[in-house]
Motif scaffolding. Structure first.
Motif, PDB file in Angstrom:
ATOM      1  N   ALA A 195     -10.843  14.124  12.410  1.00  0.00           N
ATOM      2  CA  ALA A 195     -10.261  14.568  11.135  1.00  0.00           C
ATOM      3  C   ALA A 195      -9.470  13.418  10.503  1.00  0.00           C
ATOM      4  O   ALA A 195      -8.880  12.604  11.199  1.00  0.00           O
ATOM      5  N   LYS A 196      -9.473  13.375   9.169  1.00  0.00           N
ATOM      6  CA  LYS A 196      -8.663  12.354   8.494  1.00  0.00           C
ATOM      7  C   LYS A 196      -7.311  12.995   8.195  1.00  0.00           C
ATOM      8  O   LYS A 196      -7.003  13.380   7.064  1.00  0.00           O
ATOM      9  N   CYS A 197      -6.520  13.132   9.256  1.00  0.00           N
ATOM     10  CA  CYS A 197      -5.212  13.786   9.123  1.00  0.00           C
ATOM     11  C   CYS A 197      -4.114  12.753   9.367  1.00  0.00           C
ATOM     12  O   CYS A 197      -4.297  11.809  10.149  1.00  0.00           O
ATOM     13  N   GLY A 301     -14.813   0.319   6.720  1.00  0.00           N
ATOM     14  CA  GLY A 301     -14.038   1.414   6.131  1.00  0.00           C
ATOM     15  C   GLY A 301     -14.037   1.267   4.618  1.00  0.00           C
ATOM     16  O   GLY A 301     -14.497   0.249   4.083  1.00  0.00           O
ATOM     17  N   THR A 302     -13.523   2.259   3.937  1.00  0.00           N
ATOM     18  CA  THR A 302     -13.530   2.212   2.473  1.00  0.00           C
ATOM     19  C   THR A 302     -12.635   1.093   1.958  1.00  0.00           C
ATOM     20  O   THR A 302     -12.992   0.366   1.032  1.00  0.00           O
ATOM     21  N   ALA A 303     -11.461   0.977   2.544  1.00  0.00           N
ATOM     22  CA  ALA A 303     -10.477   0.029   2.017  1.00  0.00           C
ATOM     23  C   ALA A 303     -11.003  -1.407   2.089  1.00  0.00           C
ATOM     24  O   ALA A 303     -10.960  -2.147   1.112  1.00  0.00           O
ATOM     25  N   ALA A 304     -11.525  -1.803   3.255  1.00  0.00           N
ATOM     26  CA  ALA A 304     -11.933  -3.202   3.437  1.00  0.00           C
ATOM     27  C   ALA A 304     -13.433  -3.396   3.273  1.00  0.00           C
ATOM     28  O   ALA A 304     -13.905  -4.523   3.134  1.00  0.00           O
TER      29      ALA A 304
HETATM   30  C1  COI Z   1     -10.104   2.876   5.244  1.00  0.00           C
HETATM   31  O1  COI Z   1     -10.478   1.945   5.929  1.00  0.00           O
HETATM   32  O2  COI Z   1     -10.651   3.183   4.210  1.00  0.00           O
HETATM   33  C2  COI Z   1      -8.938   3.639   5.650  1.00  0.00           C
HETATM   34  O3  COI Z   1      -9.019   4.798   5.879  1.00  0.00           O
HETATM   35  C3  COI Z   1      -7.699   2.893   5.693  1.00  0.00           C
HETATM   36  C4  COI Z   1      -6.638   3.559   4.910  1.00  0.00           C
HETATM   37  C5  COI Z   1      -5.825   4.383   5.849  1.00  0.00           C
HETATM   38  C6  COI Z   1      -5.809   2.580   4.154  1.00  0.00           C
END
Ligand code: COI
Length: 355
Positions: A195-197, A301-304
């Protein structure tokens, strides 16, 4: 009652903060666009969403979320495309995952179409906040939390869902040094690992700080029972290129069902790259690193998107991985994904939602 296709109420900011914002120099997650979506769950039903100026919340100090962490979130991005328009990437996958997280955290399901409409409207409204440049995007953060004013331990009756956005550039400026974590655990079977909690991230802070104090950027998490199998890298899914085969831990309930992970697997497979989703042992990767067969490793991941791993510290040895410029597989997949997002090539997967 809320229904899809309803016109969403918008209260525009009286004064945009954009003119005084330096979009060239932004740190991830520090700058927030002008507006946010707010939607409340009360008396057993979701109310209509509204868009309003981004701003502080008024909440009770007894709000359940502040005590027992009943909260979930998502992260996705919108990109400026080659025609000057804006592409939202895989929003339905994020919204569906949010509903999986909601179920695990005993929260009400969110109406997927209503949230998608509200998200599109929000991005449309604040699209001028998307910075220019190849590494730039608008990061979209939907989240939901328990709002009841109550100290008993039980699921909240009331919830608030918010979506706000941040202009962002790259997440990591350099390849990361990671350490295989064999003491602390991020997740365990039957727990909330998938879960993304918020609690998953809070629990990882102390072990990560210990790792950082030892000189590492991130931890390579291993399974909570035996510490013999890889699970994730920092806050991301992890991939290894062993002899040209892309290997990643299978989704077993303890690992985040990464959407970037899924995109990478699909693109790699369509590029003719052999992909294996399975248990990945620490021993196997250490042997491959020792024998020069570990050509690359990266977090996804989305962020990187792709966070290249520079070196991996195992219990007794540290291995440096080949220079990023030689990492053909990761670079090919990363470029292809970026080309799809920005409309430079056709999207055969139906991931792009132009707004
Ligand atoms: C992601 O890599 O997209 C993440 O979920 C990191 C986020 C917690 C900043």
């Amino acid at each position: 009652m809320i229904t899809t296709g309803q016109k969403i109420a918008i209260q525009r900011t009286a004064k945009s903060r954009l003119p005084e914002t330096d979009l060239e120099n932004i740190k991830f997650g520090r700058v927030f666009s002008d507006h946010m979506v707010v939607m409340d769950f009360e008396d057993g039903a979701w109310k209509a969403p509204a868009i309003m100026p981004f701003g502080d919340l008024k909440m009770s100090p007894a709000a359940l979320v502040l005590h027992y962490s009943q909260t979930i979130f998502e992260g996705l991005k919108a990109y400026r495309n080659v025609n000057g328009g804006v592409n939202l990437i895989r929003p339905k996958a994020n919204i569906a995952r949010m509903n999986r997280s909601a179920k695990r955290m005993c929260m009400p399901p969110i109406p997927e179409d209503v949230i998608l409409d509200a998200m599109i409207e929000l991005v449309r409204l604040d699209q001028d906040w998307i910075p220019k440049g190849d590494d730039a995007a608008l990061y979209i953060r939907p989240f939901m939390f328990a709002s009841d004013q109550y100290l008993g331990v039980r699921p909240s009756d009331g919830y608030r869902l918010i979506i706000f956005t941040c202009p962002v550039r790259g997440y990591y400026s350099e390849p990361v040094k990671v350490k295989v974590e064999t003491h602390f655990s991020r997740a365990f079977p039957g727990g909330t690992g998938e879960a993304k909690c918020g609690g998953n991230y809070a629990g990882a802070l102390y072990p990560s700080k210990v790792g950082m104090d030892e000189g590492y950027h991130q931890l390579l998490w291993t399974d909570g029972l035996t510490h013999k199998y890889f699970e994730e890298s920092g806050t991301m899914n992890v991939f290894f290129n062993v002899d040209g085969t892309l290997v990643t831990p299978a989704l077993d309930g303890t690992i985040l069902r990464g959407i970037t992970r899924d995109s990478i697997i699909k693109i790699a497979a369509d590029e003719g790259i052999r992909v294996e989703e399975r248990q990945v042992s620490v021993e196997e990767i250490e042997v491959a690193a020792k024998n020069g067969r570990l050509r690359s490793a990266f977090g996804a991941g989305t962020a990187a998107t792709i966070a290249h791993i520079q070196s991996i510290a195992f219990n007794n040895a540290v291995y440096d991985l080949p220079d990023v410029s030689t990492r053909d597989l990761a670079n090919l997949v990363g470029t292809k994904l970026d080309d799809i997002r920005r409309g430079r090539i056709a999207d055969p997967y139906d991931w792009v939602v132009p707004i």
